[in-house]
Design a protein around this motif. Sequence first.
Motif, mmCIF file in Angstrom:
data_model
loop_
_atom_site.group_PDB
_atom_site.id
_atom_site.type_symbol
_atom_site.label_atom_id
_atom_site.label_comp_id
_atom_site.label_asym_id
_atom_site.label_seq_id
_atom_site.Cartn_x
_atom_site.Cartn_y
_atom_site.Cartn_z
ATOM 1 N N TYR A 69 22.501 9.780 129.223
ATOM 2 C CA TYR A 69 23.062 9.481 127.725
ATOM 3 C C TYR A 69 22.585 10.747 126.192
ATOM 4 N N LYS A 70 22.258 11.421 125.631
ATOM 5 C CA LYS A 70 21.771 12.249 125.109
ATOM 6 C C LYS A 70 21.614 11.097 123.372
ATOM 7 N N VAL A 71 20.288 11.525 122.900
ATOM 8 C CA VAL A 71 19.652 10.772 121.684
ATOM 9 C C VAL A 71 19.603 11.772 120.939
ATOM 10 N N LEU A 72 21.111 11.468 120.055
ATOM 11 C CA LEU A 72 20.560 12.211 118.663
ATOM 12 C C LEU A 72 19.953 12.365 117.350
ATOM 13 N N PHE A 73 19.588 13.123 116.579
ATOM 14 C CA PHE A 73 19.080 12.850 115.384
ATOM 15 C C PHE A 73 20.122 12.626 113.989
ATOM 16 N N ILE A 74 20.620 12.912 113.014
ATOM 17 C CA ILE A 74 21.954 12.897 112.503
ATOM 18 C C ILE A 74 21.734 12.177 111.051
ATOM 19 N N GLN A 75 21.620 13.243 109.960
ATOM 20 C CA GLN A 75 22.096 13.013 108.980
ATOM 21 C C GLN A 75 22.966 12.146 108.083
ATOM 22 N N GLY A 76 21.931 11.744 106.884
ATOM 23 C CA GLY A 76 23.751 11.041 106.422
ATOM 24 C C GLY A 76 24.179 8.800 107.098
ATOM 25 N N ARG A 187 25.552 -0.363 129.255
ATOM 26 C CA ARG A 187 27.125 -0.891 128.623
ATOM 27 C C ARG A 187 27.646 -0.659 127.493
ATOM 28 N N TYR A 188 27.150 0.411 127.027
ATOM 29 C CA TYR A 188 27.958 0.993 125.748
ATOM 30 C C TYR A 188 28.582 2.917 126.223
ATOM 31 N N GLY A 189 29.014 3.428 125.223
ATOM 32 C CA GLY A 189 29.265 4.070 125.796
ATOM 33 C C GLY A 189 28.969 5.273 124.482
ATOM 34 N N LEU A 190 28.252 4.513 123.307
ATOM 35 C CA LEU A 190 28.078 5.350 121.888
ATOM 36 C C LEU A 190 27.346 3.971 121.441
ATOM 37 N N ILE A 191 26.186 4.224 120.965
ATOM 38 C CA ILE A 191 25.506 3.305 119.992
ATOM 39 C C ILE A 191 25.136 4.511 118.806
ATOM 40 N N TRP A 192 25.243 2.987 117.814
ATOM 41 C CA TRP A 192 24.686 4.174 116.378
ATOM 42 C C TRP A 192 23.853 3.399 115.376
ATOM 43 N N GLY A 193 22.906 3.989 114.455
ATOM 44 C CA GLY A 193 22.580 2.497 113.310
ATOM 45 C C GLY A 193 21.619 3.397 112.905
ATOM 46 N N VAL A 206 20.668 6.963 114.184
ATOM 47 C CA VAL A 206 20.034 7.429 115.992
ATOM 48 C C VAL A 206 21.353 7.148 115.995
ATOM 49 N N VAL A 207 22.198 8.218 116.651
ATOM 50 C CA VAL A 207 23.291 7.444 117.821
ATOM 51 C C VAL A 207 22.909 8.430 119.628
ATOM 52 N N ILE A 208 23.512 7.151 120.056
ATOM 53 C CA ILE A 208 22.943 7.342 121.860
ATOM 54 C C ILE A 208 24.833 7.418 122.092
ATOM 55 N N ILE A 209 24.079 8.835 122.653
ATOM 56 C CA ILE A 209 26.031 9.223 123.094
ATOM 57 C C ILE A 209 26.059 9.465 124.579
ATOM 58 N N ARG A 210 26.930 8.523 126.044
ATOM 59 C CA ARG A 210 27.278 9.059 127.479
ATOM 60 C C ARG A 210 27.438 10.125 126.840
ATOM 61 N N GLU A 211 26.849 11.170 127.568
ATOM 62 C CA GLU A 211 27.502 12.591 127.824
ATOM 63 C C GLU A 211 28.575 13.256 128.449
#
Length: 255
Positions: A69-76, A187-193, A206-211
Amino acid sequence: MKYGRTYNFSAGPAMMPEPVLEEIAAEMMNYRGSGMCVMEMSHRSKVFQQIRDEAEADLRKLMGIPGNYKVLFIQGGGTVQFAMVAMNLMKNGVGCYVETGAWSKKAIAEAKKYGEVKIVASSADKNFSYIPDCSNLDIPENADYVYICENETINGTTYFNLPDTKGKVLVSDQSSMFLSRPCDVSRYGLIWGGVQKNVGPAGMAVVIIREDLLRDDLPKFVPTYMSYKTHADNDSLYNTPNCWAIYCCGKVFKY
């Protein structure tokens, strides 16, 4: 305590731990001998790279995030994520949504701009006062994902059992519950918060996404910045990120 603190439990920007705020205040004028505030330093500097890397490492440890999983820090914040999820994951052009309140409704409205939306369960009949049964959803074979808002702040509901997605990717908006309880990320493909609820200042998600969900073949209308792969390939440093939010969130993760 030398002064009175307001206890803010609102659904928008909320309280941060006092020891974290004191540590941030102590570093405000000179972060660890750099001679600068974090708000002033280059996002390409070795000092900030370490801040970003530590924040990701601590979040991975905190949540037990698997290596694929990748951890991304995304504006907005969340409003951007309503669009990004649909833009990036609608490979067949079909998204399934569980409608449980104000925030899932906003996500549904945004997703309809980019493909077909199927509402596979809803609690609208009782003014979103409950979570519908998601144990046997009618999910079409060509569905790209199943989307839930796992905690609806306005209507006051939360999931205790995740939907049976029939093997389809589960996407969850965890904004208002992010880091409030243990989470089995696998259990998730993508979690964001959106981070302002529990972990930092507003203006970032924060976005946690399966590669395997990162795509090179996005439609041409998708802006470069709105591609999850853009952020994954550049360690969330494709453009100048929300350096201050990453720094503050990193402090909370460590706390």
